[in-house]
Design a protein around this motif. Sequence first.
Motif, PDB file in Angstrom:
ATOM      1  N   SER A 235      20.369  -6.083-102.062  1.00 18.00           N
ATOM      2  CA  SER A 235      19.381  -5.010-102.162  1.00 18.00           C
ATOM      3  C   SER A 235      18.069  -5.464-101.531  1.00 18.00           C
ATOM      4  CB  SER A 235      19.135  -4.642-103.628  1.00 18.00           C
ATOM      5  OG  SER A 235      20.304  -4.120-104.216  1.00 18.00           O
ATOM      6  N   ARG A 236      17.396  -4.527-100.893  1.00 16.33           N
ATOM      7  CA  ARG A 236      16.108  -4.820-100.282  1.00 16.33           C
ATOM      8  C   ARG A 236      15.044  -4.984-101.370  1.00 16.33           C
ATOM      9  NH1 ARG A 236      14.162  -2.811 -95.204  1.00 16.33           N
ATOM     10  NH2 ARG A 236      15.856  -1.273 -95.162  1.00 16.33           N
ATOM     11  N   LEU A 237      14.158  -5.975-101.215  1.00 14.37           N
ATOM     12  CA  LEU A 237      13.107  -6.215-102.197  1.00 14.37           C
ATOM     13  C   LEU A 237      11.837  -5.447-101.887  1.00 14.37           C
ATOM     14  CD1 LEU A 237      13.315 -10.046-102.915  1.00 14.37           C
ATOM     15  CD2 LEU A 237      14.429  -8.168-104.105  1.00 14.37           C
ATOM     16  N   PHE A 238      11.531  -5.279-100.607  1.00  9.76           N
ATOM     17  CA  PHE A 238      10.271  -4.650-100.216  1.00  9.76           C
ATOM     18  C   PHE A 238      10.531  -3.368 -99.440  1.00  9.76           C
ATOM     19  CE2 PHE A 238       9.355  -9.108-100.781  1.00  9.76           C
ATOM     20  CZ  PHE A 238       8.142  -9.108-101.458  1.00  9.76           C
ATOM     21  N   LYS A 239       9.555  -2.492 -99.497  1.00  9.40           N
ATOM     22  CA  LYS A 239       9.657  -1.254 -98.742  1.00  9.40           C
ATOM     23  C   LYS A 239       9.677  -1.573 -97.249  1.00  9.40           C
ATOM     24  CE  LYS A 239       7.639   1.990-102.027  1.00  9.40           C
ATOM     25  NZ  LYS A 239       6.692   3.103-102.201  1.00  9.40           N
TER      26      LYS A 239
END
Length: 355
Positions: free
Chosen positions: A178-182
């Motif tokens: 999953s991506r942590l940052f926008k």
Amino acid sequence: TAALTVARTTVGLYDDPDAGDNLHNDPLLHTATELNGDSESDNDTHRARVLRTSANSQHRQFQVPTPLEYEAPPSAAQLYCDSHTEWFGRLVLLLVAVLHAKHRVSFRACALILFTLNTILIALNVLQPTNPLPITLHTIINRFDLQDRFTIYPICGSCHRIFPIDAPIDTLCSDCDSRLFKPISDRLFRRLTGRQSQRPPPICAAPIQLPSSLLADFLTRGDNEESCSSWKSRSTVPGKLKDISDGDIWKTINGPDTRPFFLDPQDDGELRIGVTMSLDWCAYLILSRSKYSYPFSSQVRSYRAENLLVSFMTPGPKEPTGSQLQNYMRLVVDDLLQLYDEGIIYHTPAYPQGK
């Protein structure tokens, strides 16, 4: 030993809600997801691509280090005296702080009160123009040291794995990708504003403060330090239970050296504190308007409300599963083990040299 200092970002419990969160909501900045055959080759656009770098592996065993020593926080009396040179100025600042904290007067209303009083006092020549009152609530919060002491850590929104605050913006969770940052695609942002984009906020984050840090503040308040030592001199009556120190656990639990933890006659003036832990899932209604919910807490000294030490708050709106909760508990337990096994030196008003 010098106290270990760790950079932190605050939870924003006292942030101005009218100011908005421009970085989170800026439509010009957070416009990219992943490149999908786009012909653009701008370097900034390439930053929007999620990279599975080797940096992910170093965050698998992320730990928050426990300092070996805590300096004494500034006393409330000293902060009050240093807030302004004039006695009536200090009273005005204290009044505005109470109006906001106790009666929820808004940031704008507090600023209006400060501006009006500052103008009147200067016009009456009671206050010198070179020594004005602050005109924003943020200044009062800073002068009275009312900021929250949490550190905001980016976490995976799926598995709740915790990552360092300086994790690269292209980091993916090593467990669930999953991506942590926008995502960032600031080409349009720069064209319209002429400014470089800021570091993007994490998609999901959690405020955390170690129990050892919470105890540093706890020991400087009122007579807490003296009260925590009072059990050593209190008299007990066999068969009568008056407080927690009369229980079997208190009398039989051993320290790391296998000797009684609380009844060791050779404790050499060391302060030993019993801490109980609980998970408060009933805070949902109270915190329903916040992006953080369900605080984990440690309670000391007769379970008084002012002694409730909140170690972390998990992101809402749902409570974490048992496996997700372990990511937070590991940080707390590791810190408590350091307190139990090695101890920590605290500088307090009663022991400024450290104890």
